[in-house]
Design an enzyme around this catalytic site. Structure first.
Site, PDB file in Angstrom:
ATOM      1  N   LYS A  46       0.837  -1.206   0.000  1.00 52.66           N
ATOM      2  CA  LYS A  46       0.000   0.000   0.000  1.00 52.66           C
ATOM      3  C   LYS A  46       0.870   1.253   0.000  1.00 52.66           C
ATOM      4  O   LYS A  46       0.615   2.204  -0.729  1.00 52.66           O
ATOM      5  CB  LYS A  46      -0.906   0.015   1.236  1.00 52.66           C
ATOM      6  N   LYS A  71       8.688  -9.104  14.597  1.00 49.21           N
ATOM      7  CA  LYS A  71       9.400  -9.325  15.859  1.00 49.21           C
ATOM      8  C   LYS A  71       9.816 -10.788  15.955  1.00 49.21           C
ATOM      9  O   LYS A  71       9.035 -11.679  15.616  1.00 49.21           O
ATOM     10  CB  LYS A  71       8.446  -8.963  17.017  1.00 49.21           C
ATOM     11  N   LYS A  79       8.260 -10.252  25.662  1.00 54.18           N
ATOM     12  CA  LYS A  79       7.349  -9.130  25.923  1.00 54.18           C
ATOM     13  C   LYS A  79       6.078  -9.598  26.642  1.00 54.18           C
ATOM     14  O   LYS A  79       5.611  -8.950  27.579  1.00 54.18           O
ATOM     15  CB  LYS A  79       6.998  -8.422  24.607  1.00 54.18           C
ATOM     16  N   ARG A  82       7.205 -10.248  30.223  1.00 54.95           N
ATOM     17  CA  ARG A  82       7.545  -8.995  30.920  1.00 54.95           C
ATOM     18  C   ARG A  82       6.290  -8.218  31.307  1.00 54.95           C
ATOM     19  O   ARG A  82       6.193  -7.651  32.368  1.00 54.95           O
ATOM     20  CB  ARG A  82       8.428  -8.154  29.988  1.00 54.95           C
ATOM     21  N   ASP A  98       2.895  -4.841  18.312  1.00 58.09           N
ATOM     22  CA  ASP A  98       4.084  -4.527  17.519  1.00 58.09           C
ATOM     23  C   ASP A  98       4.819  -5.771  17.007  1.00 58.09           C
ATOM     24  O   ASP A  98       6.025  -5.733  16.795  1.00 58.09           O
ATOM     25  CB  ASP A  98       5.042  -3.646  18.334  1.00 58.09           C
ATOM     26  N   LYS A 138       8.230  13.209  22.886  1.00 57.63           N
ATOM     27  CA  LYS A 138       8.493  12.606  24.204  1.00 57.63           C
ATOM     28  C   LYS A 138       9.465  13.505  24.968  1.00 57.63           C
ATOM     29  O   LYS A 138      10.230  14.255  24.345  1.00 57.63           O
ATOM     30  CB  LYS A 138       9.102  11.222  24.015  1.00 57.63           C
ATOM     31  N   GLU A 165       2.159  -2.245  13.427  1.00 54.95           N
ATOM     32  CA  GLU A 165       2.600  -0.945  13.957  1.00 54.95           C
ATOM     33  C   GLU A 165       3.281  -0.178  12.825  1.00 54.95           C
ATOM     34  O   GLU A 165       4.215  -0.684  12.210  1.00 54.95           O
ATOM     35  CB  GLU A 165       3.579  -1.133  15.109  1.00 54.95           C
ATOM     36  N   ALA A 177      16.672   8.920  16.246  1.00 55.89           N
ATOM     37  CA  ALA A 177      16.082   7.790  16.993  1.00 55.89           C
ATOM     38  C   ALA A 177      17.033   6.598  17.019  1.00 55.89           C
ATOM     39  O   ALA A 177      17.122   5.887  18.027  1.00 55.89           O
ATOM     40  CB  ALA A 177      14.743   7.398  16.377  1.00 55.89           C
ATOM     41  N   HIS A 181      18.372   5.098  20.420  1.00 54.63           N
ATOM     42  CA  HIS A 181      18.040   3.696  20.689  1.00 54.63           C
ATOM     43  C   HIS A 181      19.283   2.947  21.164  1.00 54.63           C
ATOM     44  O   HIS A 181      19.227   2.150  22.105  1.00 54.63           O
ATOM     45  CB  HIS A 181      17.498   3.061  19.396  1.00 54.63           C
TER      46      HIS A 181
HETATM   47  P1  0O2 Z   1      12.161  -1.455  20.234  1.00 51.21           P
HETATM   48  O1  0O2 Z   1      13.391  -1.964  20.853  1.00 51.21           O
HETATM   49  O2  0O2 Z   1      12.443  -0.417  19.164  1.00 51.21           O
HETATM   50  O3  0O2 Z   1      11.236  -2.520  19.723  1.00 51.21           O
HETATM   51  P2  0O2 Z   1       4.723  -0.750  23.405  1.00 51.21           P
HETATM   52  O4  0O2 Z   1       5.937  -0.866  24.312  1.00 51.21           O
HETATM   53  O5  0O2 Z   1       5.092  -0.725  21.930  1.00 51.21           O
HETATM   54  O6  0O2 Z   1       3.686  -1.799  23.678  1.00 51.21           O
HETATM   55  P3  0O2 Z   1       4.538   2.035  23.778  1.00 51.21           P
HETATM   56  O7  0O2 Z   1       5.936   2.122  24.308  1.00 51.21           O
HETATM   57  O8  0O2 Z   1       3.516   2.875  24.442  1.00 51.21           O
HETATM   58  O9  0O2 Z   1       3.980   0.575  23.766  1.00 51.21           O
HETATM   59  O10 0O2 Z   1       4.529   2.350  22.240  1.00 51.21           O
HETATM   60  P4  0O2 Z   1       5.169   3.565  21.507  1.00 51.21           P
HETATM   61  O11 0O2 Z   1       5.389   4.713  22.408  1.00 51.21           O
HETATM   62  O12 0O2 Z   1       4.305   3.755  20.291  1.00 51.21           O
HETATM   63  O13 0O2 Z   1       6.612   3.005  21.114  1.00 51.21           O
HETATM   64  C1  0O2 Z   1       6.713   1.930  20.228  1.00 51.21           C
HETATM   65  C2  0O2 Z   1       8.077   1.918  19.581  1.00 51.21           C
HETATM   66  O14 0O2 Z   1       8.458   3.241  19.170  1.00 51.21           O
HETATM   67  C3  0O2 Z   1       9.222   1.482  20.479  1.00 51.21           C
HETATM   68  O15 0O2 Z   1       9.268   0.095  20.502  1.00 51.21           O
HETATM   69  C4  0O2 Z   1      10.421   2.096  19.747  1.00 51.21           C
HETATM   70  O16 0O2 Z   1      10.744   1.376  18.578  1.00 51.21           O
HETATM   71  C5  0O2 Z   1       9.857   3.438  19.322  1.00 51.21           C
HETATM   72  N1  0O2 Z   1      10.102   4.431  20.379  1.00 51.21           N
HETATM   73  C6  0O2 Z   1       9.208   4.906  21.266  1.00 51.21           C
HETATM   74  N2  0O2 Z   1       9.772   5.802  22.067  1.00 51.21           N
HETATM   75  C7  0O2 Z   1      11.062   5.909  21.694  1.00 51.21           C
HETATM   76  C8  0O2 Z   1      12.177   6.700  22.155  1.00 51.21           C
HETATM   77  O17 0O2 Z   1      12.084   7.472  23.086  1.00 51.21           O
HETATM   78  N3  0O2 Z   1      13.356   6.545  21.485  1.00 51.21           N
HETATM   79  C9  0O2 Z   1      13.498   5.684  20.427  1.00 51.21           C
HETATM   80  N4  0O2 Z   1      14.690   5.595  19.846  1.00 51.21           N
HETATM   81  N5  0O2 Z   1      12.471   4.913  19.990  1.00 51.21           N
HETATM   82  C10 0O2 Z   1      11.281   5.033  20.607  1.00 51.21           C
HETATM   83  P5  0O2 Z   1       9.939  -0.630  21.755  1.00 51.21           P
HETATM   84  O18 0O2 Z   1       9.360  -2.002  21.781  1.00 51.21           O
HETATM   85  O19 0O2 Z   1       9.804   0.193  22.996  1.00 51.21           O
HETATM   86  O20 0O2 Z   1      11.450  -0.695  21.405  1.00 51.21           O
END
Ligand code: 0O2
Length: 226
Positions: A46, A71, A79, A82, A98, A138, A165, A177, A181
């Site tokens: 899409k 994932k 996850k 946790r 996700d 954030k 996602e 980011a 990260h």
């Molecule tokens: P990873 O290691 O990238 O997979 P969720 O934890 O997804 O159930 P959440 O945290 O409320 O719920 O979701 P959100 O805020 O939409 O964040 C989802 C993803 O966005 C994260 O996945 C990160 O990939 C990215 N993200 C969110 N906040 C940040 C940040 O502050 N810095 C960076 N670099 N990435 C961010 P994961 O699973 O937390 O991490």
């Protein structure tokens, strides 16, 4: 504990003891993971079609790149554990949003909203949640537009709505980011507070530059003859 034995331990929690039931559940797990991969392909197609169309109408590739990932099983099980969710297949679909992820990188900030709106308007897509970390960054400076969408995936004898996602951000936001990260997963880092402050400052600079780049693009557009 070694990574492999940890995954096996978590998998044992999910799988029934009875060998026949166990084999059946493993089969179902494979199918579930395949469904997530199919959902990624649906959304990716899409987005590619939108990009092709927008490029034809003069927007010059609003999408710089697209990446996606399903994932890993270890990440899924970790996850669930946790977050205290039941270790079942149903729980994966119910509680994790996700497992399938796609990241769309745009050159300009306004393209993010254009692409998001165009996806949201497609009548086979259901938007479950939207988190606009561009309008509301954030506290650490993270900026990105996140959506959880549901897309139907058609198989031989059924249609399944699958969650994906979608993260949309600019090249510059993505650059930031990725570095942030790396920092998050590094434990015992020296001068962590200082680095976090510096990252925050970079995020503000990047936001200002992203805005300025849009303004310059508009100037170039209105100054050109075509
Ligand atoms: P990873 O290691 O990238 O997979 P969720 O934890 O997804 O159930 P959440 O945290 O409320 O719920 O979701 P959100 O805020 O939409 O964040 C989802 C993803 O966005 C994260 O996945 C990160 O990939 C990215 N993200 C969110 N906040 C940040 C940040 O502050 N810095 C960076 N670099 N990435 C961010 P994961 O699973 O937390 O991490």
């Amino acid at each position: 504990m070694k990574e492999e034995s940890r995954v096996q331990e978590l998998l044992n929690e999910l799988l029934p003891d009875d060998p026949e039931e166990r084999a059946k559940t493993l089969d179902e797990l494979d199918k579930l993971l395949m469904r997530y991969e199919s959902a990624i392909r649906e959304i990716r197609t899409k987005v590619e079609i939108l990009n092709d169309e927008l490029s034809l109408t003069g927007d010059q590739n609003p999408i710089a790149s697209i990446s996606s990932r399903r994932k890993k099983l270890s990440g899924i099980l970790e996850k669930l554990k946790r977050q205290g969710f039941p270790m079942t297949l149903e729980s994966i679909e119910e509680n994790l949003t996700d497992v399938a992820g796609i990241r769309i990188i745009c050159s300009f900030m306004d393209d993010i909203y254009k692409v998001a709106r165009m996806l949201q308007q497609q009548d086979d897509i259901t938007v479950i949640t939207v988190k606009d970390y561009i309008a509301k960054p954030k506290p650490n400076g993270y900026r990105s537009y996140h959506m959880i969408v549901e897309v139907p995936v058609f198989f031989s004898n059924e249609k399944r709505p699958m969650k994906v996602e979608v993260q949309i951000r600019t090249i510059a936001m993505d650059f930031w980011a990725n570095l942030e990260h790396r920092m998050r997963y590094k434990k015992d880092i020296e001068a962590a507070d200082e680095i976090m402050d510096e990252l925050k400052e970079c995020a503000e600079n990047i936001a200002a530059t992203d805005t300025k780049m849009m303004i310059i693009r508009e100037k170039i557009r209105s100054g050109s003859l075509d």
